[in-house]
Design a protein around this motif. Structure first.
Motif, mmCIF file in Angstrom:
data_model
loop_
_atom_site.group_PDB
_atom_site.id
_atom_site.type_symbol
_atom_site.label_atom_id
_atom_site.label_comp_id
_atom_site.label_asym_id
_atom_site.label_seq_id
_atom_site.Cartn_x
_atom_site.Cartn_y
_atom_site.Cartn_z
ATOM 1 N N GLN A 133 4.308 10.475 -9.336
ATOM 2 C CA GLN A 133 3.712 10.799 -10.630
ATOM 3 C C GLN A 133 3.000 12.141 -10.582
ATOM 4 O OE1 GLN A 133 1.306 7.395 -11.519
ATOM 5 N NE2 GLN A 133 3.033 6.182 -12.243
ATOM 6 N N THR A 134 2.298 12.420 -9.494
ATOM 7 C CA THR A 134 1.609 13.695 -9.339
ATOM 8 C C THR A 134 2.615 14.838 -9.279
ATOM 9 O OG1 THR A 134 -0.160 12.602 -8.131
ATOM 10 C CG2 THR A 134 -0.030 14.986 -7.915
ATOM 11 N N ALA A 135 3.714 14.642 -8.566
ATOM 12 C CA ALA A 135 4.733 15.681 -8.464
ATOM 13 C C ALA A 135 5.342 15.979 -9.827
ATOM 14 C CB ALA A 135 5.815 15.268 -7.478
ATOM 15 N N ILE A 136 5.553 14.964 -10.633
ATOM 16 C CA ILE A 136 6.120 15.172 -11.964
ATOM 17 C C ILE A 136 5.126 15.925 -12.847
ATOM 18 C CG2 ILE A 136 6.796 13.966 -14.082
ATOM 19 C CD1 ILE A 136 8.093 11.843 -12.274
ATOM 20 N N LEU A 137 3.846 15.583 -12.745
ATOM 21 C CA LEU A 137 2.843 16.258 -13.566
ATOM 22 C C LEU A 137 2.657 17.717 -13.156
ATOM 23 C CD1 LEU A 137 0.130 13.456 -13.841
ATOM 24 C CD2 LEU A 137 1.733 14.213 -15.613
ATOM 25 N N ARG A 138 2.810 18.025 -11.869
ATOM 26 C CA ARG A 138 2.576 19.380 -11.379
ATOM 27 C C ARG A 138 3.802 20.283 -11.412
ATOM 28 N NH1 ARG A 138 -1.333 18.648 -6.113
ATOM 29 N NH2 ARG A 138 -3.096 17.789 -7.244
ATOM 30 N N ARG A 139 4.933 19.745 -11.745
ATOM 31 C CA ARG A 139 6.137 20.573 -11.736
ATOM 32 C C ARG A 139 6.075 21.601 -12.856
ATOM 33 N NH1 ARG A 139 9.465 19.459 -15.931
ATOM 34 N NH2 ARG A 139 9.372 17.394 -16.826
ATOM 35 N N GLY A 140 6.793 22.663 -12.692
ATOM 36 C CA GLY A 140 6.844 23.702 -13.722
ATOM 37 C C GLY A 140 7.768 23.290 -14.850
ATOM 38 N N GLU A 141 7.892 24.179 -15.792
ATOM 39 C CA GLU A 141 8.777 23.902 -16.914
ATOM 40 C C GLU A 141 10.232 23.929 -16.451
ATOM 41 O OE1 GLU A 141 6.626 25.589 -20.891
ATOM 42 O OE2 GLU A 141 7.809 26.976 -19.721
ATOM 43 N N GLY A 144 0.813 -1.211 0.000
ATOM 44 C CA GLY A 144 0.000 0.000 0.000
ATOM 45 C C GLY A 144 0.847 1.261 0.000
ATOM 46 N N THR A 145 1.942 1.227 0.750
ATOM 47 C CA THR A 145 2.840 2.383 0.819
ATOM 48 C C THR A 145 3.538 2.597 -0.510
ATOM 49 O OG1 THR A 145 3.214 1.849 3.141
ATOM 50 C CG2 THR A 145 4.724 3.403 2.129
ATOM 51 N N ALA A 146 3.953 1.519 -1.145
ATOM 52 C CA ALA A 146 4.649 1.632 -2.425
ATOM 53 C C ALA A 146 3.731 2.264 -3.472
ATOM 54 C CB ALA A 146 5.138 0.266 -2.889
ATOM 55 N N ASN A 147 2.461 1.871 -3.492
ATOM 56 C CA ASN A 147 1.529 2.459 -4.448
ATOM 57 C C ASN A 147 1.320 3.938 -4.177
ATOM 58 O OD1 ASN A 147 1.151 0.078 -5.846
ATOM 59 N ND2 ASN A 147 -0.579 -0.555 -4.599
ATOM 60 N N ALA A 148 1.214 4.301 -2.900
ATOM 61 C CA ALA A 148 1.008 5.707 -2.545
ATOM 62 C C ALA A 148 2.215 6.547 -2.947
ATOM 63 C CB ALA A 148 0.748 5.838 -1.050
ATOM 64 N N VAL A 149 3.409 6.018 -2.717
ATOM 65 C CA VAL A 149 4.625 6.744 -3.085
ATOM 66 C C VAL A 149 4.713 6.913 -4.595
ATOM 67 C CG1 VAL A 149 7.148 6.611 -3.114
ATOM 68 C CG2 VAL A 149 5.900 6.094 -1.027
ATOM 69 N N GLU A 150 4.365 5.862 -5.331
ATOM 70 C CA GLU A 150 4.404 5.943 -6.791
ATOM 71 C C GLU A 150 3.403 6.974 -7.307
ATOM 72 O OE1 GLU A 150 4.098 2.997 -10.655
ATOM 73 O OE2 GLU A 150 4.185 2.157 -8.655
ATOM 74 N N GLN A 151 2.205 7.006 -6.755
ATOM 75 C CA GLN A 151 1.207 7.995 -7.168
ATOM 76 C C GLN A 151 1.656 9.407 -6.815
ATOM 77 O OE1 GLN A 151 -2.468 6.794 -5.401
ATOM 78 N NE2 GLN A 151 -2.770 5.079 -6.809
ATOM 79 N N PHE A 152 2.261 9.572 -5.636
ATOM 80 C CA PHE A 152 2.765 10.879 -5.230
ATOM 81 C C PHE A 152 3.847 11.366 -6.193
ATOM 82 C CE2 PHE A 152 5.812 13.440 -2.786
ATOM 83 C CZ PHE A 152 4.980 14.483 -2.430
#
Length: 109
Positions: free
Chosen positions: A88-96, A78-86
């Motif tokens: 991915q979200t951080a990469i999508l929300r990062r600036g240019e 469960g922790t591994a999935n949460a870390v992976e989602q976090f």
């Protein structure tokens, strides 16, 4: 690909201390008798530290709540999935990045 490997090995050779370079040349030349025990030990220590430095650089690590480093595969499911989602979200929300901004400026996108 061969040129890349040769270039990498020559770069690695260039980064070696002079004493280690002489040890490598003696070993590759088959002059085992010319290599002192201290030089061979120094080469082994140098090679080991380079390998450990490389592994520490490329190994994915996560710091747990208690401050210890853990590899991704060591985490509970469960922790591994949460870390992976976090992540991915951080990469999508990062600036240019700077490279993306320069490409946009140069290409006029």
């Amino acid at each position: 690909m061969l040129a890349g490997w040769i270039g990498g090995l020559l770069t690695l050779y260039g980064l070696m201390p002079h004493e280690v370079q002489q040890t490598v040349l003696a070993i590759l030349g088959g002059r085992w008798g010319d290599v002192s025990l201290a030089a061979a030990g120094g080469f082994i220590v140098w090679a080991f530290t380079q390998w450990r430095s490389y592994r520490a650089t490329v190994k994915p690590q996560i710091v747990t709540e208690d401050g210890k480093q853990a590899e991704f595969r060591e985490l509970p499911e469960g922790t591994a999935n949460a870390v992976e989602q976090f992540a991915q979200t951080a990469i999508l929300r990062r600036g240019e990045t700077i490279v993306e901004k320069l490409l946009k400026l140069k290409l006029g996108r």
